[in-house]
Structure formats: structure tokens, C-alpha cells
Design a protein around this motif. Structure first.
Motif, PDB file in Angstrom:
ATOM      1  N   MET A   1       0.831  -1.171   0.000  1.00  0.00           N
ATOM      2  CA  MET A   1       0.000   0.000   0.000  1.00  0.00           C
ATOM      3  C   MET A   1       0.880   1.241   0.000  1.00  0.00           C
ATOM      4  N   PRO A   2       0.392   2.317  -0.592  1.00  0.00           N
ATOM      5  CA  PRO A   2       1.161   3.550  -0.610  1.00  0.00           C
ATOM      6  C   PRO A   2       1.520   4.024   0.793  1.00  0.00           C
ATOM      7  N   GLY A   3       2.565   4.826   0.864  1.00  0.00           N
ATOM      8  CA  GLY A   3       3.099   5.272   2.143  1.00  0.00           C
ATOM      9  C   GLY A   3       2.144   6.053   3.015  1.00  0.00           C
ATOM     10  N   GLY A   4       1.092   6.641   2.455  1.00  0.00           N
ATOM     11  CA  GLY A   4       0.165   7.447   3.228  1.00  0.00           C
ATOM     12  C   GLY A   4      -0.686   6.650   4.205  1.00  0.00           C
ATOM     13  N   HIS A   5      -0.732   5.351   4.078  1.00  0.00           N
ATOM     14  CA  HIS A   5      -1.607   4.546   4.914  1.00  0.00           C
ATOM     15  C   HIS A   5      -1.055   4.325   6.299  1.00  0.00           C
ATOM     16  N   PHE A   6       0.200   4.009   6.389  1.00  0.00           N
ATOM     17  CA  PHE A   6       0.755   3.713   7.702  1.00  0.00           C
ATOM     18  C   PHE A   6       0.732   4.933   8.611  1.00  0.00           C
ATOM     19  N   PRO A   7       1.029   6.127   8.094  1.00  0.00           N
ATOM     20  CA  PRO A   7       0.869   7.290   8.983  1.00  0.00           C
ATOM     21  C   PRO A   7      -0.571   7.449   9.460  1.00  0.00           C
ATOM     22  N   GLY A   8      -1.533   7.071   8.627  1.00  0.00           N
ATOM     23  CA  GLY A   8      -2.930   7.148   9.037  1.00  0.00           C
ATOM     24  C   GLY A   8      -3.226   6.203  10.184  1.00  0.00           C
ATOM     25  N   ILE A   9      -2.689   5.016  10.121  1.00  0.00           N
ATOM     26  CA  ILE A   9      -2.898   4.041  11.192  1.00  0.00           C
ATOM     27  C   ILE A   9      -2.215   4.515  12.464  1.00  0.00           C
ATOM     28  N   VAL A  10      -1.007   5.019  12.323  1.00  0.00           N
ATOM     29  CA  VAL A  10      -0.276   5.522  13.495  1.00  0.00           C
ATOM     30  C   VAL A  10      -1.017   6.705  14.105  1.00  0.00           C
ATOM     31  N   ALA A  11      -1.497   7.623  13.263  1.00  0.00           N
ATOM     32  CA  ALA A  11      -2.230   8.786  13.773  1.00  0.00           C
ATOM     33  C   ALA A  11      -3.498   8.351  14.502  1.00  0.00           C
ATOM     34  N   LYS A  12      -4.185   7.365  13.955  1.00  0.00           N
ATOM     35  CA  LYS A  12      -5.408   6.892  14.595  1.00  0.00           C
ATOM     36  C   LYS A  12      -5.090   6.249  15.944  1.00  0.00           C
ATOM     37  N   LEU A  13      -4.059   5.428  15.997  1.00  0.00           N
ATOM     38  CA  LEU A  13      -3.679   4.808  17.263  1.00  0.00           C
ATOM     39  C   LEU A  13      -3.269   5.863  18.287  1.00  0.00           C
ATOM     40  N   TRP A  14      -2.567   6.903  17.828  1.00  0.00           N
ATOM     41  CA  TRP A  14      -2.184   7.996  18.729  1.00  0.00           C
ATOM     42  C   TRP A  14      -3.419   8.687  19.292  1.00  0.00           C
ATOM     43  N   LYS A  15      -4.427   8.944  18.427  1.00  0.00           N
ATOM     44  CA  LYS A  15      -5.649   9.585  18.897  1.00  0.00           C
ATOM     45  C   LYS A  15      -6.373   8.715  19.922  1.00  0.00           C
ATOM     46  N   LEU A  16      -6.420   7.423  19.684  1.00  0.00           N
ATOM     47  CA  LEU A  16      -7.062   6.524  20.645  1.00  0.00           C
ATOM     48  C   LEU A  16      -6.338   6.589  21.983  1.00  0.00           C
ATOM     49  N   ARG A  17      -5.032   6.550  21.922  1.00  0.00           N
ATOM     50  CA  ARG A  17      -4.229   6.603  23.159  1.00  0.00           C
ATOM     51  C   ARG A  17      -4.432   7.948  23.867  1.00  0.00           C
ATOM     52  N   ARG A  18      -4.396   9.029  23.106  1.00  0.00           N
ATOM     53  CA  ARG A  18      -4.587  10.373  23.660  1.00  0.00           C
ATOM     54  C   ARG A  18      -5.928  10.499  24.359  1.00  0.00           C
ATOM     55  N   ASP A  19      -6.951   9.873  23.776  1.00  0.00           N
ATOM     56  CA  ASP A  19      -8.304   9.947  24.324  1.00  0.00           C
ATOM     57  C   ASP A  19      -8.585   8.844  25.337  1.00  0.00           C
ATOM     58  N   ASN A  20      -7.528   8.142  25.741  1.00  0.00           N
ATOM     59  CA  ASN A  20      -7.616   7.077  26.743  1.00  0.00           C
ATOM     60  C   ASN A  20      -8.591   5.975  26.312  1.00  0.00           C
ATOM     61  N   MET A  21      -8.552   5.668  25.035  1.00  0.00           N
ATOM     62  CA  MET A  21      -9.393   4.602  24.493  1.00  0.00           C
ATOM     63  C   MET A  21      -8.502   3.402  24.187  1.00  0.00           C
ATOM     64  N   THR A  22      -9.051   2.244  24.366  1.00  0.00           N
ATOM     65  CA  THR A  22      -8.263   1.036  24.120  1.00  0.00           C
ATOM     66  C   THR A  22      -8.568   0.478  22.735  1.00  0.00           C
ATOM     67  N   PHE A  23      -7.717  -0.403  22.327  1.00  0.00           N
ATOM     68  CA  PHE A  23      -7.882  -1.086  21.062  1.00  0.00           C
ATOM     69  C   PHE A  23      -7.642  -2.560  21.312  1.00  0.00           C
ATOM     70  N   ARG A  24      -8.363  -3.395  20.619  1.00  0.00           N
ATOM     71  CA  ARG A  24      -8.201  -4.837  20.821  1.00  0.00           C
ATOM     72  C   ARG A  24      -6.787  -5.263  20.476  1.00  0.00           C
TER      73      ARG A  24
END
Length: 126
Positions: A1-24
Motif C-alpha cells: 500500500m502507498p506510504g500514506g496509509h501507515f501514517p494514518g494508522i499511526v495517527a489513529k492509534l495515537w488519537k485513541l491513546r490520547r483519548d484514553n481509548m483502548t484497542f483490541r
């Protein structure tokens, strides 16, 4: 996949962590199984959706990841163009798909290499 996808996943995980939300978190062996399936069968294969506990088409799961998981961070990152290219790959196939089709059509590995050279040149030359 193009390089823009992994930053999107990292950004989303960062937002979840910032908002004190967990991920499976899933077992390493399960993740490895999906990696193997992706390598072996590509976009036309099936991956395991661990939440639904069923196999689903890889293309469907990729679309779901893009739309549901990272959809809210794509524009923040300026990655819309990369996401559109991901949709293009889902629709038209990947470089690997084109390489296999060329080999099936010609039976010639040199034709596959020539195609790769041509596609690479198109991506580099403005």
C-alpha cells in the motif's frame, strides 16, 4: 500500500491513546496467519476478521479499515491522494497482479521485467 496509509494508522492509534481509548490486542499467531494469507493470496484472498470471527475478502477488510478506522484522520494528514490510490489498487489490482497477468499472457520473465521498468519510469518521469 502507498506510504500514506501507515501514517494514518499511526495517527489513529495515537488519537485513541490520547483519548484514553483502548484497542483490541490479538495474539501474535493470529496476526501472522493473516500476514501469511495476505502474502500468499493477495487482494483476492480472505483474511480473518477477528472481531467477527470469520473469513472475509481482503478487499472488503481493507476498505473497512480505510473508511472506518482511519477515515477521520486522512484529511488531517493530507493523505487523501494516497487513499484514492489505495482504492484504485483495490479496484484495478496491484503491481503483483499485473506482473502475474503479463507472465501468464507471455510466459516470459523478461516481459515482466520490461513492464516493471516501464511502470517505474512512468512513476518517476514527470
Amino acid at each position: 500500500m502507498p506510504g500514506g496509509h501507515f501514517p494514518g494508522i499511526v495517527a489513529k492509534l495515537w488519537k485513541l491513546r490520547r483519548d484514553n481509548m483502548t484497542f483490541r490486542v490479538y495474539a501474535h499467531d493470529l496476526i501472522e496467519e493473516n500476514k501469511w494469507r495476505a502474502v500468499r493470496y493477495g487482494l483476492d484472498g480472505k483474511l480473518i476478521d477477528f472481531g467477527k470471527q470469520q473469513e472475509l475478502p481482503a478487499r472488503e477488510l481493507i476498505r473497512e479499515m480505510i473508511e472506518w478506522f482511519i477515515g477521520d484522520v486522512v484529511d488531517e494528514l493530507g493523505s487523501r491522494k494516497e487513499i484514492e490510490y489505495a482504492y484504485h489498487i483495490l479496484q484495478e489490482g496491484s503491481s503483483a497482479d499485473r506482473q502475474l497477468a503479463t507472465f501468464e499472457r507471455t510466459g516470459d520473465l523478461k516481459a515482466v521485467v520490461d513492464q516493471l521498468i516501464q511502470e517505474t519510469s512512468e512513476g518517476v518521469v514527470s
